[in-house]
Each structure stands twice: as C-alpha cells, then as structure tokens.
Design an enzyme around this catalytic site. Structure first.
Site, PDB file in Angstrom:
ATOM      1  N   GLU A  42       4.339 -16.131   6.150  1.00 47.28           N
ATOM      2  CA  GLU A  42       4.290 -17.342   5.332  1.00 47.28           C
ATOM      3  C   GLU A  42       5.667 -17.990   5.316  1.00 47.28           C
ATOM      4  OE1 GLU A  42       1.467 -16.821   1.689  1.00 47.28           O
ATOM      5  OE2 GLU A  42       2.683 -15.026   1.849  1.00 47.28           O
TER       6      GLU A  42
ATOM      7  N   ASP B  43       0.425  -7.491  -2.885  1.00 44.84           N
ATOM      8  CA  ASP B  43      -0.092  -8.860  -2.793  1.00 44.84           C
ATOM      9  C   ASP B  43      -0.840  -9.107  -1.477  1.00 44.84           C
ATOM     10  OD1 ASP B  43      -0.346 -11.559  -3.745  1.00 44.84           O
ATOM     11  OD2 ASP B  43       1.161 -12.152  -2.260  1.00 44.84           O
TER      12      ASP B  43
ATOM     13  N   LYS C  83     -12.727 -16.519   6.997  1.00 47.86           N
ATOM     14  CA  LYS C  83     -12.209 -17.372   8.073  1.00 47.86           C
ATOM     15  C   LYS C  83     -13.089 -17.264   9.304  1.00 47.86           C
ATOM     16  CE  LYS C  83      -7.441 -17.527   6.613  1.00 47.86           C
ATOM     17  NZ  LYS C  83      -7.408 -18.985   6.468  1.00 47.86           N
TER      18      LYS C  83
ATOM     19  N   LYS D 160       7.265 -13.417   3.138  1.00 48.78           N
ATOM     20  CA  LYS D 160       7.458 -14.791   2.657  1.00 48.78           C
ATOM     21  C   LYS D 160       8.707 -15.368   3.300  1.00 48.78           C
ATOM     22  CE  LYS D 160       4.553 -14.656  -0.977  1.00 48.78           C
ATOM     23  NZ  LYS D 160       3.410 -15.541  -0.837  1.00 48.78           N
TER      24      LYS D 160
ATOM     25  N   HIS E 124     -10.352 -14.094   0.716  1.00 48.32           N
ATOM     26  CA  HIS E 124     -10.693 -15.293   1.484  1.00 48.32           C
ATOM     27  C   HIS E 124     -10.396 -15.128   2.977  1.00 48.32           C
ATOM     28  CE1 HIS E 124      -6.457 -16.197   0.647  1.00 48.32           C
ATOM     29  NE2 HIS E 124      -6.489 -16.888   1.762  1.00 48.32           N
TER      30      HIS E 124
ATOM     31  N   LYS F  63      -8.747 -11.732  -6.346  1.00 47.87           N
ATOM     32  CA  LYS F  63      -7.678 -10.746  -6.310  1.00 47.87           C
ATOM     33  C   LYS F  63      -6.609 -11.137  -7.339  1.00 47.87           C
ATOM     34  CE  LYS F  63      -3.976 -12.177  -3.380  1.00 47.87           C
ATOM     35  NZ  LYS F  63      -3.140 -12.110  -2.247  1.00 47.87           N
TER      36      LYS F  63
ATOM     37  N   ARG G  60      -9.836 -22.944 -21.330  1.00 47.47           N
ATOM     38  CA  ARG G  60      -9.521 -23.191 -22.747  1.00 47.47           C
ATOM     39  C   ARG G  60      -9.207 -24.656 -23.026  1.00 47.47           C
ATOM     40  NH1 ARG G  60      -4.786 -19.037 -23.202  1.00 47.47           N
ATOM     41  NH2 ARG G  60      -4.433 -20.240 -21.334  1.00 47.47           N
TER      42      ARG G  60
ATOM     43  N   HIS H 192      -5.427  -8.180   2.234  1.00 48.30           N
ATOM     44  CA  HIS H 192      -5.683  -9.002   3.419  1.00 48.30           C
ATOM     45  C   HIS H 192      -5.441  -8.236   4.724  1.00 48.30           C
ATOM     46  CE1 HIS H 192      -6.074 -12.218   0.668  1.00 48.30           C
ATOM     47  NE2 HIS H 192      -4.793 -12.465   0.503  1.00 48.30           N
TER      48      HIS H 192
HETATM   49  P1  NAP Z   1      -3.864 -20.552 -12.998  1.00 53.85           P
HETATM   50  O1  NAP Z   1      -3.500 -21.798 -12.290  1.00 53.85           O
HETATM   51  O2  NAP Z   1      -2.891 -19.961 -13.963  1.00 53.85           O
HETATM   52  O3  NAP Z   1      -5.228 -20.838 -13.765  1.00 53.85           O
HETATM   53  C1  NAP Z   1      -5.761 -19.959 -14.694  1.00 53.85           C
HETATM   54  C2  NAP Z   1      -7.011 -20.568 -15.292  1.00 53.85           C
HETATM   55  O4  NAP Z   1      -7.504 -19.683 -16.286  1.00 53.85           O
HETATM   56  C3  NAP Z   1      -6.767 -21.898 -15.953  1.00 53.85           C
HETATM   57  O5  NAP Z   1      -7.882 -22.731 -15.734  1.00 53.85           O
HETATM   58  C4  NAP Z   1      -6.708 -21.525 -17.429  1.00 53.85           C
HETATM   59  O6  NAP Z   1      -7.054 -22.672 -18.106  1.00 53.85           O
HETATM   60  C5  NAP Z   1      -7.747 -20.424 -17.485  1.00 53.85           C
HETATM   61  N1  NAP Z   1      -7.602 -19.528 -18.612  1.00 53.85           N
HETATM   62  C6  NAP Z   1      -6.497 -18.828 -18.983  1.00 53.85           C
HETATM   63  N2  NAP Z   1      -6.769 -18.098 -20.080  1.00 53.85           N
HETATM   64  C7  NAP Z   1      -8.059 -18.333 -20.400  1.00 53.85           C
HETATM   65  C8  NAP Z   1      -8.923 -17.876 -21.426  1.00 53.85           C
HETATM   66  N3  NAP Z   1      -8.524 -17.011 -22.373  1.00 53.85           N
HETATM   67  N4  NAP Z   1     -10.190 -18.323 -21.433  1.00 53.85           N
HETATM   68  C9  NAP Z   1     -10.635 -19.194 -20.499  1.00 53.85           C
HETATM   69  N5  NAP Z   1      -9.862 -19.667 -19.509  1.00 53.85           N
HETATM   70  C10 NAP Z   1      -8.593 -19.239 -19.476  1.00 53.85           C
HETATM   71  O7  NAP Z   1      -4.257 -19.389 -11.999  1.00 53.85           O
HETATM   72  P2  NAP Z   1      -4.826 -19.540 -10.514  1.00 53.85           P
HETATM   73  O8  NAP Z   1      -3.699 -19.652  -9.584  1.00 53.85           O
HETATM   74  O9  NAP Z   1      -5.871 -20.594 -10.514  1.00 53.85           O
HETATM   75  O10 NAP Z   1      -5.459 -18.087 -10.275  1.00 53.85           O
HETATM   76  C11 NAP Z   1      -6.680 -17.685 -10.848  1.00 53.85           C
HETATM   77  C12 NAP Z   1      -7.019 -16.295 -10.306  1.00 53.85           C
HETATM   78  O11 NAP Z   1      -7.169 -16.365  -8.900  1.00 53.85           O
HETATM   79  C13 NAP Z   1      -5.939 -15.246 -10.540  1.00 53.85           C
HETATM   80  O12 NAP Z   1      -6.555 -13.985 -10.712  1.00 53.85           O
HETATM   81  C14 NAP Z   1      -5.148 -15.265  -9.244  1.00 53.85           C
HETATM   82  O13 NAP Z   1      -4.495 -14.031  -9.006  1.00 53.85           O
HETATM   83  C15 NAP Z   1      -6.268 -15.479  -8.253  1.00 53.85           C
HETATM   84  N6  NAP Z   1      -5.843 -16.092  -6.996  1.00 53.85           N
HETATM   85  C16 NAP Z   1      -5.227 -17.291  -6.983  1.00 53.85           C
HETATM   86  C17 NAP Z   1      -4.869 -17.854  -5.764  1.00 53.85           C
HETATM   87  C18 NAP Z   1      -4.216 -19.214  -5.708  1.00 53.85           C
HETATM   88  O14 NAP Z   1      -3.964 -19.686  -4.587  1.00 53.85           O
HETATM   89  N7  NAP Z   1      -3.942 -19.862  -6.811  1.00 53.85           N
HETATM   90  C19 NAP Z   1      -5.128 -17.184  -4.571  1.00 53.85           C
HETATM   91  C20 NAP Z   1      -5.775 -15.955  -4.613  1.00 53.85           C
HETATM   92  C21 NAP Z   1      -6.131 -15.420  -5.842  1.00 53.85           C
HETATM   93  P3  NAP Z   1      -6.663 -23.024 -19.608  1.00 53.85           P
HETATM   94  O15 NAP Z   1      -5.212 -22.796 -19.768  1.00 53.85           O
HETATM   95  O16 NAP Z   1      -7.137 -24.431 -19.736  1.00 53.85           O
HETATM   96  O17 NAP Z   1      -7.495 -22.081 -20.370  1.00 53.85           O
END
Ligand code: NAP
Length: 491
Positions: free
Chosen positions: A219, A238, A185, A338, A181, A151, A51, A243
C-alpha cells in the site's frame, strides 16, 4: 461480453454504521451499482442505521452526495439515483443501547418469514455482540436472516473464539458471513478458475515444479486517520492474519470436490492447519520513516501515531512452509506494508528452471512465472520462454501471455464489479463460499498468536524503512539467503 445478472427476490438489508466510512465508500455504492445493473428488485428495503440523528430525507440527500463523490463518472449513473433512493430509509439507533430499536422493528415489519433479511455490521467490533443480542431480543431474526461481520474478527485466538461463541448463541454458522473483501475480487475467483478449470496448471502446481510463491500486498497510504486502531493491530493482525492468509489458502489448497461453501472452506482450513510455526529469523518487521530530506504528512510512522517508542509494525515479510505432500520444500514468501513504493497486490508463482538446457549456458536460463494481479489492473500473466527474435543465434527471452481482464473481457470486464458488490449479492443469495468460516478464522489466529507472543516476549523492535521504498533491506536478505529475489513492487 454481456454480464449475467442473476435475479433475486426483494430483500431487506440493514446497514448498521450507515454513516461511517466503509458504508459510505463501499457498501452503499455497491448496492447502488447493483441496482443500476438491474439486480436489486423493487420492493427491496435498504435501511441505514447509526446513532447520528438524521431524518430519512436528510440521510437520502447526504447519501446522494456521497454516492456521487465515491463513484467514478463511469460508475455513477444519475438517471437511476432517484429510484434507488426510494428504496433507502434511515433509523437513528444505538447498537449498544435500546434507543431506536422499536423504530427499526416498525421499518422491518410486514416481511414474510421467508424474506431474506441481511444485517450488515459495519461498525467497530465492540458492537458485534450487542447488535447480535438485540436483533435476537427484539425478535428481528428468522431462518432467512443473515449477518455480515466486518474485520477485524477478534484481536487474537481468545477474542475470536469469544466472538464466535457470542454470534453462535444467536445465529447458526450458515447465517454468519465473515467478510474479507479480497475474496470478492474478480482475480481471486479467477485464480480458482485457472487452477481447477484447466488441465494446464494443476499437474504442475506442487513442490516438484514450483520453486516458490510470493504474495505481496503493498500500500502507498500510511496510517493517518486510523492511528489508534493500527497501533493496536499492526500489519500482522491487520493484513497477514486475514487477507494474505486467505490468498495463501486459495493458492495452496487441494481441489475441493465441488465449488460449494463447505467443500472450499474445508480445503482452506487444511492449508492453515498444515502451516509450520514460523522461525523468528524468517520474519522481518518494519516501520516507515522519512527518506532523507523528504518532507510531507505521514511519512514517519512514529510521528503519525505520536509514540516514539512504539513497536507496532507497518510492514511484515515472512517465509512460511506448508507441511503437506503437495508443498513440502516450497517456501511461500509473504509481505505486506504501508507507505511502500506502489499500491500493488500480486501473487507470483515462480516455477523451477527446466531440468536441462539443450541450448547451452550462453542462451540464458529462464523459468516460467505466473503473475496474478489483484490490484490494480486485475489480470493474470504467464511468462513463457521463447527465442529472441533476429539472427543473433539461439538466445532465450521471456514474453508475457497476458490476460488483462480489461482487454480480454471487453467493456464489462474492464470495469469489474467491485468486490463488495459481488459479496453483498452472495449474502443475499445465501452463498457462503467466499466468506470465512469460524474455524478458519480461529486457525489463522492460532498460527499468528505465537508469532506475536514471541515478539512481545523479546521486545522486538521493527526496522525502519524509507517511505516510498520496497520495505526494509532485511526483507531482501530473507530471500537472498535462499538465492532468490522479490519481484518488483510496481503499479
Ligand atoms: P467509522 O467510519 O468509524 O464508522 C462507524 C459507524 O458506526 C458510524 O456510522 C457510526 O455512526 C456507527 N456507530 C458507532 N457507534 C454506534 C452505536 N453505538 N450504535 C450504532 N451505530 C454506531 O468506521 P468504518 O471505517 O466505517 O468501519 C466500520 C467497520 O468496518 C469496522 O469494524 C472496521 O474495522 C471495518 N472495516 C472498515 C474498512 C474501511 O475501509 N473503512 C475496511 C475494512 C473493515 P454514528 O457515530 O452516527 O453512530
């Protein structure tokens, strides 16, 4: 050792959530690394979408900084950066509204119908359905379209089924890549190579020779920054449901007829379906708390989530049984948590003692033990019993036969491709072997749901454990009752 780069045709990859943590830390660095390795050809288009209102130029400037920050000096190659950024653009877009979609259509125009198009859903799970619907309604899909879903895949069986149904109404199962992920590995794939590429292990890989198996994913980080998500999820949802379950499947499954997606996933599914329900007294739940006198941030789960009455577990250990011919009677002890002593993901296959010692009791008894390290220092160690050197008589000791990938595979092996690199390129190549199928995910929830329902019905309260420790004392008792011990949690 020269790493082999399997060429692919130019493709399109749209990262929804391109400004988010996962995209910045993992997905885009992985793409950059594959570009530097020569695997991403000219003509490929990488489109970030979120966004936030950035122009494509602003996004590229931010991305350049973020790549430098998120890659190490040895993996960040500035000489290729400008060329990589030429492949990248950005579209501000609302995944649950209509803003920006026509711009995305324009950005993707001109592709032939057989060009691979990957849509990576790196956004919260609430957006998976709306994104799938819009991709369809804006005519952005073709037979070569693939979607990658992060996930958590559902919160329980019902929500996972609902999500599967939503995705299935727009995509075939063969187009859906549910990413875990851990499966990307190097060691996880080596686990299959070790088991099914050698005569040595498979004949021993059963309850007759294996005493028990331990899977540990420890972790050191807490939940700070992810409090809301974690409070709704806990260690069971989680980590354990996905995993650890996937690792359990790979270690326990029957040899598939061939290394192809459905053959492998059929065997994994059979393992999950053969899991017995877990007895409540075979489960230990914990919550991290500060060691006496310790001061610091995020040492106390309850304070971090600002809820003194929370019953969410930051640690879980359990004893599982697989009711099939191969594993009847062999317990699988799984634990994850954790704020533990060290960051370490390890599978320990503990073999039985030799049936009879010809050397007498004073020589000592030593059982073989295969240690599979997923992180850090990916590698595999087999402990073998030998005679203690020297003139002290026949005394036995263990020595490690160590296959550390860093040493065994030379410089390339010492810097194995990140799991995301491998998995993203698998998506582009259309190889689903290392991705979870919908029925696998549902079966894992079907095993997990009754366990969680039981805690909720009983109002089970997790036991406190000290931050920086190996977890609650009850987890040690879980094994001691069976006259066994956890292997240490070491970095
Ligand atoms: P995050 O940092 O909160 O990022 C969310 C992203 O979604 C941002 O780019 C946000 O950008 C975008 N977004 C939110 N609402 C939106 C909308 N209505 N339209 C378009 N874009 C939108 O989350 P994250 O940690 O990257 O995680 C993303 C996904 O991966 C989640 O499902 C999470 O459970 C999973 N995940 C994350 C990790 C990790 O290490 N971070 C690991 C495993 C899985 P804007 O605010 O600019 O729109």
């Amino acid at each position: 050792m020269v790493s082999r780069v399997i060429p692919v045709e130019p493709f399109d990859l749209v990262v929804f959530g391109a400004t988010g943590d996962l995209a910045q830390r993992k997905i885009l660095p992985a793409l950059f690394r594959r570009y530097c390795a020569g695997q991403i050809p000219t003509g490929t288009r990488i489109i970030g979408a979120a966004r936030s209102a950035h122009s494509p130029d602003e996004y590229r400037i931010n991305l350049a900084q973020s790549l430098e920050k998120n890659l190490t000096a040895s993996t960040f190659d500035p000489k290729d950066l400008a060329k990589f950024l030429e492949l990248v653009s950005y579209v501000p877009l609302d995944g649950s509204g209509e803003t920006g979609w026509s711009t995305l259509c324009e950005a993707l125009s001109g592709a032939g119908t057989d060009r691979v198009q990957v849509f990576y859903f790196s956004v919260g799970p609430g957006l998976f359905g709306p994104l799938a619907e819009r991709l369809h309604s804006y005519g952005l899909t073709n037979g070569a379209t693939r979607i990658v879903v992060e996930k958590p895949f559902g919160h329980d069986l019902e929500t996972a089924r609902e999500l599967n149904r939503t995705l299935a109404s727009h995509f075939d199962e063969g187009q859906i890549y549910r990413i875990d992920h851990y499966l990307g590995k190097e060691t996880v794939q080596n686990l299959m190579a070790v088991r099914f590429g050698n005569m040595l292990f498979e004949p021993l890989w059963n309850s007759q020779y294996v005493d028990h198996i331990q899977i540990t994913v420890a972790e050191t980080v807490g939940v700070l920054g992810r409090e809301d998500y974690y409070e709704r999820s806990g260690a069971m949802r989680d980590m354990m449901q996905n995993h650890l379950m996937q690792l359990l499947c790979l270690i326990a499954m029957e040899p598939p007829a061939k290394f192809d997606p459905d053959a492998v996933r059929d065997e994994k599914l059979k393992v999950i379906r053969a899991l017995d329900p877990v007895e409540p007294y075979h489960i230990v739940r914990g919550q991290y708390a500060p060691a006496s006198g310790a001061v610091g941030r995020d040492l106390n789960y309850r304070e971090t989530v600002r809820n003194q009455r929370t019953r969410t577990e930051s640690y879980i250990a359990l004893k599982a049984h697989i009711s099939n011919w191969r594993w009847a009677g062999t317990p699988f002890y799984l634990r994850t948590g954790k704020r533990l002593k060290a960051r370490s993901s390890v599978i320990n296959v503990m073999f039985k003692d030799a049936p009879h010692s010809i050397f007498g009791e004073e020589a000592g008894r030593h059982a073989n033990h295969l240690k599979i390290r997923l992180q850090p220092n990916e590698g595999i160690t087999l402990s073998v019993t030998i005679k203690e050197p020297g003139p002290g008589g026949m005394r036995l000791m263990d020595v490690p036969l160590d296959m550390s990938f860093a040493e065994a595979l030379g410089p390339k092996g010492g810097d194995p491709a990140d799991a995301y690199e491998r998995l993203i390129m698998d998506v582009v190549r259309g190889n689903q072997t290392l991705f979870m199928r919908g029925d696998e995910v549902e079966a894992a929830w079907a095993w997990t749901d009754p366990i969680i329902a039981d805690w909720e019905a009983r109002g089970d309260v997790p036991k406190p454990y000290e931050s920086g420790s190996t977890g609650p004392g009850d987890a040690d008792l879980l094994l001691r009752r069976d006259t066994r011990e956890w292997r240490g949690i070491n970095p």
